[in-house]
Design a protein around this motif. Structure first.
Motif, PDB file in Angstrom:
ATOM      1  N   TYR A   1      79.380  62.105   8.044  1.00 43.60           N
ATOM      2  CA  TYR A   1      79.915  63.369   8.565  1.00 43.60           C
ATOM      3  C   TYR A   1      78.863  64.165   9.329  1.00 43.60           C
ATOM      4  CZ  TYR A   1      83.934  62.497   5.558  1.00 43.60           C
ATOM      5  OH  TYR A   1      85.036  61.935   4.966  1.00 43.60           O
TER       6      TYR A   1
ATOM      7  N   ARG B   1      80.122  63.772  14.093  1.00 42.02           N
ATOM      8  CA  ARG B   1      81.368  63.506  14.819  1.00 42.02           C
ATOM      9  C   ARG B   1      81.906  64.813  15.373  1.00 42.02           C
ATOM     10  NH1 ARG B   1      84.788  60.858   9.957  1.00 42.02           N
ATOM     11  NH2 ARG B   1      83.000  60.101   8.811  1.00 42.02           N
TER      12      ARG B   1
ATOM     13  N   LEU C   1      87.586  64.954  14.714  1.00 46.47           N
ATOM     14  CA  LEU C   1      87.545  63.617  14.118  1.00 46.47           C
ATOM     15  C   LEU C   1      87.157  63.638  12.643  1.00 46.47           C
ATOM     16  CD1 LEU C   1      85.868  61.630  17.039  1.00 46.47           C
ATOM     17  CD2 LEU C   1      88.306  61.863  16.499  1.00 46.47           C
ATOM     18  N   ILE C   2      86.997  64.837  12.098  1.00 50.67           N
ATOM     19  CA  ILE C   2      86.665  64.973  10.672  1.00 50.67           C
ATOM     20  C   ILE C   2      87.905  65.476   9.949  1.00 50.67           C
ATOM     21  CG2 ILE C   2      85.219  66.151   8.972  1.00 50.67           C
ATOM     22  CD1 ILE C   2      83.005  66.240  11.105  1.00 50.67           C
TER      23      ILE C   2
ATOM     24  N   THR D   1      92.094  68.929  10.464  1.00 51.78           N
ATOM     25  CA  THR D   1      90.745  68.471  10.774  1.00 51.78           C
ATOM     26  C   THR D   1      89.806  69.665  10.702  1.00 51.78           C
ATOM     27  OG1 THR D   1      90.881  68.899  13.150  1.00 51.78           O
ATOM     28  CG2 THR D   1      91.651  66.720  12.360  1.00 51.78           C
TER      29      THR D   1
END
Length: 140
Positions: free
Chosen positions: A53, A68, A72-73, A126
């Motif tokens: 992460y 990222r 995208l998390i 996200t």
């Protein structure tokens, strides 16, 4: 369900780093912002880095940043990765089946459904969704 401090601090750290975008932040900076023990936060940062992460850089001028893009998390993934135990009750653990209600218990299926719905909700978000109003975290 209540998150452990570890998961709570993981999410806070990601939010802080997301508000900084590509700037490096330090553990002491994040710990001071949230009044968290630096020692505990170091363990959190280590796990976040191991899970991909965040990126960390050691030494003078080092720090951490997101590995990222925030979109995208996934929040559900973060919680699953950081929580050691997401079992709501003991009968969720295959090794511990000592509950006398288990043979005829409907509660287990109700709680399994609740946990599934909980994570389905988290999975819809996200880190980018959590950053819409984080201007108070930006460095000045």
């Amino acid at each position: 369900m209540q998150f452990t401090h570890f998961t709570d601090y993981s999410l806070r750290t990601l939010i802080y780093l997301g508000a900084q975008q590509n700037m490096l932040a330090t553990i002491s900076e994040v710990a001071a912002k949230y009044s968290i023990s630096q020692s505990h936060l170091t363990k959190v940062v280590h796990q976040l880095a191991n899970r991909g992460y965040i990126q960390t850089t050691r030494g003078k001028g080092g720090g951490m940043r997101l590995a990222r893009l925030p979109q995208l998390i996934n929040i559900g993934d973060v919680v699953r990765d950081m929580e050691e135990n997401i079992n709501l009750v003991e009968c969720f653990n295959a090794k511990n089946q000592s509950c006398p209600l288990l043979p005829a218990c409907i509660l287990k299926s109700v709680l399994l459904e609740a946990r599934k719905n909980f994570f389905n909700t988290l999975d819809r978000y996200t880190l980018a969704d959590l950053l819409t109003n984080q201007s108070f975290l930006k460095k000045t």
